[in-house]
Scaffold this motif. Sequence first.
Motif, PDB file in Angstrom:
ATOM      1  N   ALA A 153      18.428   8.216  29.145  1.00 56.93           N
ATOM      2  CA  ALA A 153      19.608   8.156  29.999  1.00 56.93           C
ATOM      3  C   ALA A 153      20.840   7.772  29.197  1.00 56.93           C
ATOM      4  O   ALA A 153      21.944   8.296  29.437  1.00 56.93           O
ATOM      5  N   ALA A 154      20.667   6.861  28.223  1.00 60.00           N
ATOM      6  CA  ALA A 154      21.795   6.494  27.363  1.00 60.00           C
ATOM      7  C   ALA A 154      22.245   7.686  26.532  1.00 60.00           C
ATOM      8  O   ALA A 154      23.456   7.928  26.366  1.00 60.00           O
ATOM      9  N   PHE A 155      21.282   8.466  26.013  1.00 61.76           N
ATOM     10  CA  PHE A 155      21.633   9.658  25.240  1.00 61.76           C
ATOM     11  C   PHE A 155      22.356  10.679  26.117  1.00 61.76           C
ATOM     12  O   PHE A 155      23.342  11.303  25.686  1.00 61.76           O
ATOM     13  N   ASN A 156      21.887  10.858  27.366  1.00 64.76           N
ATOM     14  CA  ASN A 156      22.559  11.778  28.284  1.00 64.76           C
ATOM     15  C   ASN A 156      23.975  11.316  28.595  1.00 64.76           C
ATOM     16  O   ASN A 156      24.891  12.144  28.717  1.00 64.76           O
ATOM     17  N   SER A 157      24.174  10.003  28.726  1.00 63.08           N
ATOM     18  CA  SER A 157      25.520   9.480  28.982  1.00 63.08           C
ATOM     19  C   SER A 157      26.460   9.814  27.831  1.00 63.08           C
ATOM     20  O   SER A 157      27.596  10.253  28.042  1.00 63.08           O
ATOM     21  N   ILE A 158      25.964   9.622  26.601  1.00 67.03           N
ATOM     22  CA  ILE A 158      26.791   9.934  25.427  1.00 67.03           C
ATOM     23  C   ILE A 158      27.052  11.433  25.349  1.00 67.03           C
ATOM     24  O   ILE A 158      28.190  11.875  25.097  1.00 67.03           O
ATOM     25  N   LEU A 159      26.015  12.238  25.570  1.00 66.65           N
ATOM     26  CA  LEU A 159      26.158  13.688  25.479  1.00 66.65           C
ATOM     27  C   LEU A 159      27.125  14.221  26.534  1.00 66.65           C
ATOM     28  O   LEU A 159      28.014  15.035  26.223  1.00 66.65           O
ATOM     29  N   ILE A 160      26.964  13.774  27.772  1.00 65.00           N
ATOM     30  CA  ILE A 160      27.839  14.255  28.857  1.00 65.00           C
ATOM     31  C   ILE A 160      29.269  13.805  28.629  1.00 65.00           C
ATOM     32  O   ILE A 160      30.219  14.583  28.805  1.00 65.00           O
ATOM     33  N   THR A 161      29.448  12.558  28.205  1.00 61.69           N
ATOM     34  CA  THR A 161      30.805  12.036  28.007  1.00 61.69           C
ATOM     35  C   THR A 161      31.511  12.753  26.867  1.00 61.69           C
ATOM     36  O   THR A 161      32.632  13.251  27.031  1.00 61.69           O
ATOM     37  N   LEU A 162      30.872  12.817  25.694  1.00 65.14           N
ATOM     38  CA  LEU A 162      31.503  13.463  24.549  1.00 65.14           C
ATOM     39  C   LEU A 162      31.705  14.956  24.789  1.00 65.14           C
ATOM     40  O   LEU A 162      32.766  15.512  24.449  1.00 65.14           O
ATOM     41  N   GLY A 163      30.704  15.621  25.364  1.00 61.23           N
ATOM     42  CA  GLY A 163      30.832  17.044  25.612  1.00 61.23           C
ATOM     43  C   GLY A 163      31.949  17.361  26.586  1.00 61.23           C
ATOM     44  O   GLY A 163      32.765  18.271  26.353  1.00 61.23           O
ATOM     45  N   CYS A 164      32.015  16.611  27.676  1.00 56.18           N
ATOM     46  CA  CYS A 164      33.051  16.850  28.678  1.00 56.18           C
ATOM     47  C   CYS A 164      34.433  16.576  28.112  1.00 56.18           C
ATOM     48  O   CYS A 164      35.355  17.394  28.265  1.00 56.18           O
ATOM     49  N   VAL A 165      34.610  15.438  27.462  1.00 55.74           N
ATOM     50  CA  VAL A 165      35.932  15.070  26.953  1.00 55.74           C
ATOM     51  C   VAL A 165      36.387  16.045  25.876  1.00 55.74           C
ATOM     52  O   VAL A 165      37.557  16.477  25.866  1.00 55.74           O
ATOM     53  N   PHE A 166      35.487  16.429  24.969  1.00 54.18           N
ATOM     54  CA  PHE A 166      35.870  17.332  23.880  1.00 54.18           C
ATOM     55  C   PHE A 166      36.262  18.714  24.408  1.00 54.18           C
ATOM     56  O   PHE A 166      37.334  19.244  24.077  1.00 54.18           O
TER      57      PHE A 166
END
Length: 319
Positions: free
Chosen positions: A93-106
């Motif tokens: 879940a922590a990895f998904n949070s990082i992936l979703i956040t960075l992917g969306c923002v970028f």
Amino acid sequence: MTTAVRDRSARHGAARAGKPDESGFEYSKAEAWRRRAPLLPALVFTIVVTQIPFLLTIWYSLRNWNLLRPDSDQFVFLKNYADIFLNSTFRGAAFNSILITLGCVFVAMILGIFLAILLDRSFRGRSVVRTLLITPFLIMPAASATLWSVSMLNPSFGLVNWVTSLVGIPAVDWTSKYPVVSILIALVWQWTPFMMLLVLAGLQAQPKDVLEAAQIDGAGWWKTFAFVTLPQLRRYIELGVLLGAIYVVNTFDQIYLMTAGGPGTASANLPFYIYQRAFLGFDIGQSAAMGVVTVIATIVIATFALRLIFRSFETKDAL
């Protein structure tokens, strides 16, 4: 007489500045409290609604408390923290949070820069186009998630599958086969207008004489953008990345309504997994520990990002 007036003015000035002296110490304290008194209700309200619940969360995180087993409530100190870091689902879940956040923002920032450059030009109907592009950010997250899961990505009658079927591509159950990608699409669609507005404000704030000087020197469009416009937009891009990351990391609506964290926990981020542990698993101790870890990590990252932004502001002001 003049000296007495000057001394009295100096004493009152020191008192107003909060510098106590022999004759104005009591007046200085009264003046300081008079200025701070209007802020006390807001300070008390902030402490009551933020700090007290956070302290209670820390207290719960130190206890082994599951609502399904009332007799299990006992003090376990840091055992919950050790358990969650050993939990592979929490790490996922922590990895998904990082992936979703960075992917969306970028992706949202890249699209926002592109759209802002287009809207910075004059053309017929620009105000209408600008209004239409801003609209996704004004839609509630729950409505946005429902729109994408039902109208766009539905495997039976979704608009995306209908378009792809025109070129012979078979229908895809997007939210089941590609849950994280589906969530990212909905989030990028909603957050791109926000990034676009920030970058557009930066484009319209840049001095025109600098652009004219670049054109006179023979710089092409790409060199002007890379060496003149992009450095000017640095503050706005950093601010957009910071604000977007703070909000996107707390995403809950899209995950709950589009994938429910599934299949299994493949698309669950930290807020959704905390919700599952607290309200579906009734494990108050471990969910509280997860919440504390998430809050601390968010504060650390936000503080680091704010220092970078303030440092860039100070560097540009010094120049």
